[in-house]
Design a protein around this motif. Structure first.
Motif, mmCIF file in Angstrom:
data_model
loop_
_atom_site.group_PDB
_atom_site.id
_atom_site.type_symbol
_atom_site.label_atom_id
_atom_site.label_comp_id
_atom_site.label_asym_id
_atom_site.label_seq_id
_atom_site.Cartn_x
_atom_site.Cartn_y
_atom_site.Cartn_z
ATOM 1 N N LEU A 174 36.380 68.498 16.469
ATOM 2 C CA LEU A 174 36.458 69.700 15.654
ATOM 3 C C LEU A 174 36.669 70.912 16.570
ATOM 4 C CD1 LEU A 174 36.110 70.641 12.710
ATOM 5 C CD2 LEU A 174 33.676 70.827 13.144
ATOM 6 N N ARG A 175 35.904 70.924 17.658
ATOM 7 C CA ARG A 175 36.033 71.953 18.684
ATOM 8 C C ARG A 175 35.638 71.326 20.008
ATOM 9 N NH1 ARG A 175 32.059 76.952 18.430
ATOM 10 N NH2 ARG A 175 30.701 75.570 19.585
ATOM 11 N N PRO A 176 36.489 71.449 21.058
ATOM 12 C CA PRO A 176 36.116 70.873 22.355
ATOM 13 C C PRO A 176 35.011 71.705 23.022
ATOM 14 C CG PRO A 176 38.195 72.035 22.544
ATOM 15 C CD PRO A 176 37.818 72.069 21.089
ATOM 16 N N ALA A 177 34.251 71.074 23.877
ATOM 17 C CA ALA A 177 33.229 71.785 24.647
ATOM 18 C C ALA A 177 33.930 72.583 25.736
ATOM 19 C CB ALA A 177 32.260 70.792 25.269
ATOM 20 N N LEU A 178 33.539 73.847 25.901
ATOM 21 C CA LEU A 178 34.093 74.690 26.956
ATOM 22 C C LEU A 178 33.263 74.466 28.208
ATOM 23 C CD1 LEU A 178 34.722 78.007 24.975
ATOM 24 C CD2 LEU A 178 36.263 76.070 25.327
ATOM 25 N N VAL A 179 33.906 74.026 29.297
ATOM 26 C CA VAL A 179 33.181 73.640 30.504
ATOM 27 C C VAL A 179 33.851 74.220 31.751
ATOM 28 C CG1 VAL A 179 32.359 71.474 29.477
ATOM 29 C CG2 VAL A 179 34.495 71.476 30.753
ATOM 30 N N THR A 180 33.034 74.293 32.813
ATOM 31 C CA THR A 180 33.601 74.558 34.134
ATOM 32 C C THR A 180 33.623 73.221 34.856
ATOM 33 O OG1 THR A 180 31.428 75.095 35.023
ATOM 34 C CG2 THR A 180 32.771 76.954 34.267
ATOM 35 N N VAL A 181 34.637 73.051 35.689
ATOM 36 C CA VAL A 181 34.883 71.763 36.339
ATOM 37 C C VAL A 181 34.851 71.938 37.858
ATOM 38 C CG1 VAL A 181 36.563 69.869 36.555
ATOM 39 C CG2 VAL A 181 36.292 71.055 34.381
ATOM 40 N N ALA A 182 34.357 70.915 38.538
ATOM 41 C CA ALA A 182 34.295 70.954 40.010
ATOM 42 C C ALA A 182 35.697 70.854 40.591
ATOM 43 C CB ALA A 182 33.427 69.817 40.527
ATOM 44 N N ALA A 183 35.969 71.712 41.575
ATOM 45 C CA ALA A 183 37.271 71.721 42.236
ATOM 46 C C ALA A 183 37.342 70.592 43.249
ATOM 47 C CB ALA A 183 37.473 73.062 42.926
ATOM 48 N N PRO A 184 38.553 70.101 43.536
ATOM 49 C CA PRO A 184 38.706 69.105 44.590
ATOM 50 C C PRO A 184 38.319 69.709 45.941
ATOM 51 C CG PRO A 184 40.755 69.353 43.352
ATOM 52 C CD PRO A 184 39.810 70.404 42.871
ATOM 53 N N LYS A 185 37.764 68.905 46.828
ATOM 54 C CA LYS A 185 37.307 69.411 48.138
ATOM 55 C C LYS A 185 38.433 69.386 49.132
ATOM 56 C CE LYS A 185 32.650 68.127 47.218
ATOM 57 N NZ LYS A 185 31.451 67.556 47.572
#
Length: 185
Positions: A174-185
């Motif tokens: 219905l609505r996706p969760a808004l998230v922050t994602v870990a960047a590649p190292k």
């Protein structure tokens, strides 16, 4: 020399049939005609029966289609009715909380928490479920929307934090969760 004879009657073969042969031929034709007429009557009856069965089957199909459309319409109507009924206690709780003029902040907080539990329960009963990924879980583009990519001490493409919970309804987002994602190292 003798005249040739008919094999069955030993009658002389000539160009003219004998009266017995004419009578036998007429009887055969009459029997054949009667038999063909009987077959024709049987086929007409069978044809009428099949036409009747076809018309009845067509009517049954139309009736079934109409009933199915009515059932779908009723299911939509009553699904919305059921969902609305499950929200009525939430409205009652909010109205009751607002009616108390001398409530302390603690009482207001307790009432709000109880009302939130009622609302979540009503949503769950109607198959509306939260998408709230734990920190460190794998990013799923079907259920999550990445707002930003941040450097983190965890594996790349994993959830660092949830900015807003998402929701599914009957396994559909219905609505996706808004998230922050870990960047590649």
């Amino acid at each position: 020399m003798s005249e040739p004879t008919h094999p069955e009657s030993n009658a002389p073969l000539s160009g003219e049939p004998s009266p017995e042969e004419l009578e036998a031929a007429a009887a055969f034709e009459a029997d054949a005609l009667t038999q063909v007429q009987a077959e024709l009557a049987t086929l007409k009856t069978k044809s009428a029966e099949l036409a009747d069965q076809y018309l009845r089957a067509q009517a049954d199909v139309q009736n079934a289609r109409r009933r199915a459309e009515d059932e779908i319409s009723k299911a939509r109507k009553f699904a919305l009715e059921s969902f609305s009924e499950s929200l009525l206690p939430v409205i009652d709780s909010l109205e009751a909380g607002l009616a108390i003029q001398s409530a302390t902040p603690e009482q207001i907080r307790e009432g709000a928490e109880a009302t939130l539990r009622q609302l979540k329960s009503a949503l769950e009963r109607n198959k509306v479920l939260q998408i709230n990924p734990a920190a460190g879980s794998r990013f799923d583009p079907h259920q999550h929307q990445a707002i930003s990519v941040v450097p983190a001490d965890q594996e790349a493409n994993t959830v660092v934090s949830v900015l807003q919970k998402g929701y599914t309804i009957a396994e559909r987002v219905l609505r996706p969760a808004l998230v922050t994602v870990a960047a590649p190292k």
